[in-house]
Design a protein around this motif. Structure first.
Motif, PDB file in Angstrom:
ATOM      1  N   VAL A  77      14.785  42.675  14.861  1.00  0.00           N
ATOM      2  CA  VAL A  77      16.060  42.890  14.591  1.00  0.00           C
ATOM      3  C   VAL A  77      17.226  42.032  14.110  1.00  0.00           C
ATOM      4  O   VAL A  77      18.433  42.285  14.195  1.00  0.00           O
ATOM      5  N   ASN A  78      16.835  41.036  13.625  1.00  0.00           N
ATOM      6  CA  ASN A  78      17.903  39.751  13.091  1.00  0.00           C
ATOM      7  C   ASN A  78      18.641  39.190  14.156  1.00  0.00           C
ATOM      8  O   ASN A  78      19.457  38.551  13.480  1.00  0.00           O
ATOM      9  N   SER A  79      18.053  39.351  15.210  1.00  0.00           N
ATOM     10  CA  SER A  79      18.894  38.552  16.351  1.00  0.00           C
ATOM     11  C   SER A  79      18.222  37.175  16.007  1.00  0.00           C
ATOM     12  O   SER A  79      17.094  36.849  15.911  1.00  0.00           O
ATOM     13  N   VAL A  80      19.267  36.079  16.248  1.00  0.00           N
ATOM     14  CA  VAL A  80      18.802  34.737  16.251  1.00  0.00           C
ATOM     15  C   VAL A  80      18.764  33.987  17.575  1.00  0.00           C
ATOM     16  O   VAL A  80      19.840  34.143  18.327  1.00  0.00           O
ATOM     17  N   THR A  81      17.688  33.296  17.801  1.00  0.00           N
ATOM     18  CA  THR A  81      17.556  32.609  18.908  1.00  0.00           C
ATOM     19  C   THR A  81      17.585  31.092  18.492  1.00  0.00           C
ATOM     20  O   THR A  81      16.752  30.648  17.555  1.00  0.00           O
ATOM     21  N   PHE A  82      18.313  30.161  19.268  1.00  0.00           N
ATOM     22  CA  PHE A  82      18.335  28.798  18.937  1.00  0.00           C
ATOM     23  C   PHE A  82      17.633  28.237  20.305  1.00  0.00           C
ATOM     24  O   PHE A  82      18.412  27.858  21.465  1.00  0.00           O
ATOM     25  N   PRO A  83      16.314  27.924  20.378  1.00  0.00           N
ATOM     26  CA  PRO A  83      15.783  27.223  21.492  1.00  0.00           C
ATOM     27  C   PRO A  83      16.335  26.001  21.928  1.00  0.00           C
ATOM     28  O   PRO A  83      16.431  25.708  23.096  1.00  0.00           O
ATOM     29  N   SER A  84      16.808  25.309  20.825  1.00  0.00           N
ATOM     30  CA  SER A  84      17.188  24.051  21.360  1.00  0.00           C
ATOM     31  C   SER A  84      18.653  23.525  20.135  1.00  0.00           C
ATOM     32  O   SER A  84      18.306  23.557  19.037  1.00  0.00           O
ATOM     33  N   MET A  85      19.779  23.192  20.677  1.00  0.00           N
ATOM     34  CA  MET A  85      20.638  22.595  19.975  1.00  0.00           C
ATOM     35  C   MET A  85      21.015  21.193  20.322  1.00  0.00           C
ATOM     36  O   MET A  85      20.575  20.880  21.147  1.00  0.00           O
ATOM     37  N   MET A  86      21.611  20.677  19.383  1.00  0.00           N
ATOM     38  CA  MET A  86      22.066  19.207  19.586  1.00  0.00           C
ATOM     39  C   MET A  86      22.880  19.244  21.012  1.00  0.00           C
ATOM     40  O   MET A  86      23.682  20.171  21.229  1.00  0.00           O
ATOM     41  N   THR A  87      22.633  18.317  21.980  1.00  0.00           N
ATOM     42  CA  THR A  87      23.173  18.365  22.898  1.00  0.00           C
ATOM     43  C   THR A  87      24.662  18.293  23.038  1.00  0.00           C
ATOM     44  O   THR A  87      25.637  19.020  23.843  1.00  0.00           O
ATOM     45  N   GLN A  88      25.316  17.654  21.889  1.00  0.00           N
ATOM     46  CA  GLN A  88      26.869  17.659  21.993  1.00  0.00           C
ATOM     47  C   GLN A  88      27.341  18.917  21.573  1.00  0.00           C
ATOM     48  O   GLN A  88      28.337  19.194  21.738  1.00  0.00           O
ATOM     49  N   VAL A  89      26.545  19.750  20.840  1.00  0.00           N
ATOM     50  CA  VAL A  89      26.795  21.093  20.482  1.00  0.00           C
ATOM     51  C   VAL A  89      27.225  21.764  21.479  1.00  0.00           C
ATOM     52  O   VAL A  89      28.389  22.480  21.796  1.00  0.00           O
ATOM     53  N   ARG A  90      26.316  21.876  22.338  1.00  0.00           N
ATOM     54  CA  ARG A  90      26.315  22.691  23.676  1.00  0.00           C
ATOM     55  C   ARG A  90      27.469  22.161  24.786  1.00  0.00           C
ATOM     56  O   ARG A  90      28.194  23.104  25.288  1.00  0.00           O
ATOM     57  N   ASP A  91      27.464  20.931  24.676  1.00  0.00           N
ATOM     58  CA  ASP A  91      28.469  20.136  25.845  1.00  0.00           C
ATOM     59  C   ASP A  91      29.911  20.474  25.311  1.00  0.00           C
ATOM     60  O   ASP A  91      30.794  20.812  25.812  1.00  0.00           O
ATOM     61  N   LYS A  92      30.082  20.411  23.809  1.00  0.00           N
ATOM     62  CA  LYS A  92      31.373  20.483  23.259  1.00  0.00           C
ATOM     63  C   LYS A  92      31.826  22.036  23.465  1.00  0.00           C
ATOM     64  O   LYS A  92      33.176  22.177  23.304  1.00  0.00           O
TER      65      LYS A  92
END
Length: 604
Positions: free
Chosen positions: A207-222
Motif C-alpha cells: 500500500v506504498n507505506s515506507v518502512t525505514f529499518p535503519s536510519m543513520m543514528t544522528q538522524v533519529r537522535d536529532k
C-alpha cells in the motif's frame, strides 16, 4: 436453504407419495412423469438429488442417469426399482454413478429418508472436498508462481552483479551484512560517497507505506517529533516523497526543504526511488551536504539504486514468500483439521488403505470399533483386524475393486455388528488403482428394526383376522336382535289391533255419556302412545292397517320389490299391489305422487 430433490416416475401415486413424504421433512421437491420432462426441469434448476425409476418409457433409466450426470455431475442419484429390475439398479450404481436404490413398493419411510439423507451427506462431503482441493490447488499455483518470481529475481541479481561492478563496499555489504544492519550500512556508504551528513533507506509495502529499518543514528537522535516511527503511511509522506514514488524519478533540490515541526532541518536534498520492473519498491535519500549535489552524485545514487533494486526485490519477495508460506501452511492446517473434523463427525467408519490392505488413514469412529485410537492403526494390515470369514470376504471385495476399477457395495458382520460397506478406488496419475477408500455404516439397528417390524406385521395380521371374526359374530347377533324386535313389534300391534281395538269400537257404539266418551278418548290416545314406538313412523291412524298390510309395509321400508314380497309371502304380485293401494289409501297417499317407501322411511 433446504436441498432440492427431483423425483421421476411414470406412476402418479408414487410421485405423490414421495413428494408428500419428502416435503414433510422440509425438502424442496419437483416431480416429473416423463424422462424428457425431467431432463428439461433438471437443466433449468439446480438439484442436489434425483430419485428416478430405472424403467421409464422413452428414454431408459441408464441413459437418463447418464444425462443427469452430464448436466450436473455433483448431483446424487437414487434409483427406484421393482424386484424384477433389481439387477438394473445394481448396474445403475456400478456403471451409472447412482448412489443407492430403493425397491418398490416404497413402504418403509425410514429407509427412504435414511437413503435420501445419506445421499445428500455424501454430496455435501464431495462438494466440500472438491472445494478444498480447488483451494489447495490455487494455493499451490500461487506458491509456485511466487517461487518462480523469486528465481527470476535472483537471476536478475546475478546478472546485475556480473554486469555492474559498483562499489566493492556495497557488494561486500550485501555479501556479509545481515538484513537488520544492511540498510544502515548502505546508507552510511552512500552518505560518505555523496558527502551527505544525513541519510535513510527504506522499502515500500503493497500500500506504498515506507518502512525505514535503519536510519543513520544522528538522524533519529536529532529528530524531536514526539510520535516518530520507522513506518510512514503514504498519505503522511511529504510531497517530494510521494512524487518520487508515483513518478519513479529522482528528486533533487539544492535548497531548504519544508519539514514538520521537530524534524531535523533538511537542505540540499537528493531522493532516489528504487525501482524494480517499473514498480517503486524502495527509497534512498541523502541530505544536508556541505555543497550542492551534482549530476555525478545523482548518477552515483541511481546506479546504487539500480544495483540494489533486484536484491531488495529478492529479499522482499523472500519475506513475502515466507509470510505466504506460513499463511498457506496455516490454511492447510485448518483445512486438514476441517477435513479431519468432517471425517470424525460421521458415524460411519472410514478407512484409507493401499492395495495390500495397509491402513493409511482412519477416522475415530473406525478406530473406536476396534477399541483403539486412529494413530495406533496406521500401518496395520486391515485384514488382521477381522476374523477369518469377514477378512476373506473383505479381501475378495477389495480385489474386485482393484481389478475392475469400480466401487462395490456389500454387507458383512464383525463382533456382532452388521456393516453396510462401500469400497471406492483411488487412482494414481497412471490410471491404476493405488489406494482404496472404505466406508462402513453400522446397520445392526436397522436390520433388528426390520425383523421386529416383520414380527409386528405378522402379529397385526393375526389380530386383524380375530377382529374380523368377532365383527362377523357381532353382526349376526345384531341381526338376530333386530329380527326379534321386529317380531315383537308385529305381535304387539296385532294384539292391540285384534284384542283391544274392537272393544273400543263397541264401547263407542254403546251409548256412553259425555264424561265416559272423554275417558274413552283418553284411553284410545294413551293406547296409541303406548303402541306408537312399536310402529316406527306410523301414527295412530295406521292402527287401521291389517296384520298383512303391516307386514307388507315393513317389507316395503326394507326396499323389497313387489315381486320379492310376493315370493316371500307366497302371494301373487297382484295381491301385493292390492295391499299397496290399500296402505296408500289408509295413510292418506291416495292419488298422490309421493313414493310409498320414501314416505314410510321419512316418518320412522
Amino acid at each position: 436453504m433446504s436441498s432440492k430433490i427431483l423425483i421421476v416416475d411414470d406412476e402418479p401415486h408414487i410421485l405423490e407419495f414421495l413428494d408428500f413424504t419428502l416435503a414433510q421433512e422440509g425438502f424442496c421437491v419437483r416431480t416429473a412423469l416423463k424422462s424428457e420432462e425431467a431432463i428439461e426441469i433438471f437443466r433449468s434448476e439446480a438439484f442436489s438429488l434425483v430419485i428416478t425409476d430405472i424403467r421409464m418409457p422413452g428414454i431408459n433409466g441408464f441413459e437418463l442417469i447418464k444425462t443427469f450426470k452430464q448436466i450436473n455431475e455433483d448431483a446424487e442419484i437414487i434409483v427406484v426399482t421393482g424386484f424384477a429390475s433389481a439387477d438394473y439398479a445394481v448396474r445403475a450404481m456400478k456403471n451409472g454413478g447412482a448412489y443407492d436404490f430403493l425397491a418398490k413398493p416404497i413402504d418403509n419411510i425410514d429407509r427412504l429418508l435414511i437413503a435420501v439423507r445419506q445421499a445428500l451427506e455424501k454430496r455435501q462431503f464431495n462438494m466440500e472436498r472438491k472445494s478444498l482441493i480447488e483451494a489447495l490447488t490455487r494455493s499451490n499455483t500461487k506458491l509456485k508462481s511466487e517461487i518462480e518470481e523469486r528465481r527470476r529475481a535472483e537471476a536478475a541479481l546475478r546478472d546485475s552483479e556480473r554486469e555492474l561492478s559498483i562499489r566493492n563496499r556495497i557488494d561486500q555489504i550485501f555479501l556479509t551484512v545481515s538484513d537488520d544492519k544492511m540498510y544502515g550500512k548502505i546508507v552510511q556508504v552512500v552518505s560518505e560517497m555523496t558527502g551527505a551528513a544525513d541519510g535513510c533507506f527504506g522499502y515500500l509495502d503493497d500500500v506504498n507505506s515506507v518502512t525505514f529499518p535503519s536510519m543513520m543514528t544522528q538522524v533519529r537522535d536529532k529528530c524531536r517529533i514526539s510520535d516518530k516511527d520507522t513506518v510512514f503511511p503514504f498519505e503522511k509522506l511529504g510531497k517530494l516523497w510521494r512524487r518520487a514514488i508515483l513518478e519513479k524519478k529522482t528528486v533533487c533540490q539544492n535548497k531548504s526543504v519544508p519539514v514538520p515541526k521537530g524534524h531535523i532541518p533538511m537542505s540540499d536534498f537528493l531522493l532516489v526511488p528504487v525501482v524494480h520492473r517499473k514498480q517503486t519498491i524502495g527509497l534512498m535519500a541523502v541530505a544536508n551536504k556541505t555543497a550542492a549535489y551534482t549530476d555525478n552524485d545523482k548518477a552515483l545514487l541511481e546506479t546504487v539504486a539500480d544495483h540494489i533494486a533486484p536484491i531488495l526485490h529478492a529479499r522482499l519477495a523472500r519475506d513475502k514468500e515466507e509470510k505466504a508460506r506460513k499463511l498457506v501452511n496455516e490454511e492447510l492446517r485448518k483445512a486438514e483439521e476441517k477435513a479431519r473434523g468432517l471425517l470424525n463427525a460421521t458415524t460411519d467408519s472410514i478407512f484409507l488403505t493401499d492395495t495390500e490392505g495397509i491402513v493409511l488413514a482412519i477416522n475415530e469412529t473406525g478406530a473406536r470399533r476396534f477399541g483403539k485410537k486412529p494413530q495406533d492403526l496406521i500401518g496395520i494390515n486391515t485384514f488382521t483386524l477381522y476374523s477369518d470369514m469377514p477378512a476373506a470376504e473383505r479381501k475378495k471385495q477389495m480385489n474386485r475393486v482393484i481389478r475392475s476399477g469400480k466401487p462395490v457395495r456389500f454387507e458383512d458382520e464383525h463382533s456382532g455388528i452388521i456393516f453396510d460397506n462401500n469400497i471406492y478406488p483411488i487412482f494414481n496419475p497412471q490410471g491404476k488403482v493405488s489406494q482404496l477408500a472404505v466406508y462402513g455404516r453400522d446397520i445392526t439397528k436397522e436390520r433388528a428394526s426390520e425383523t421386529l417390524l416383520r414380527a409386528r406385521e405378522k402379529e397385526l395380521e393375526i389380530k386383524t383376522a380375530n377382529l374380523q371374526e368377532a365383527n362377523a359374530a357381532l353382526r349376526a347377533l345384531l341381526k338376530r336382535r333386530e329380527e326379534d324386535k321386529t317380531e315383537l313389534e308385529e305381535k304387539m300391534l296385532f294384539n292391540v289391533k285384534e284384542l283391544v281395538c274392537p272393544y273400543l269400537e263397541k264401547l263407542k257404539e254403546s251409548g256412553m255419556n259425555g264424561r265416559q266418551s272423554n275417558f274413552l278418548d283418553i284411553i284410545e290416545s294413551n293406547l296409541n302412545n303406548i303402541v306408537s314406538p312399536f310402529i316406527p313412523g306410523l301414527s295412530s291412524m295406521h292402527l287401521k292397517l291389517s296384520p298383512s298390510e303391516i307386514q307388507i309395509a315393513n317389507l316395503i321400508k326394507q326396499g323389497k320389490t313387489t315381486k320379492e314380497i310376493a315370493d316371500m309371502l307366497n302371494l301373487s304380485p297382484r295381491t301385493i299391489e292390492t295391499h299397496r293401494d290399500s296402505i296408500r289409501k289408509k295413510i292418506g297417499l291416495k292419488n298422490k305422487k309421493t313414493n310409498l317407501r320414501t314416505y314410510l322411511m321419512s316418518v320412522r
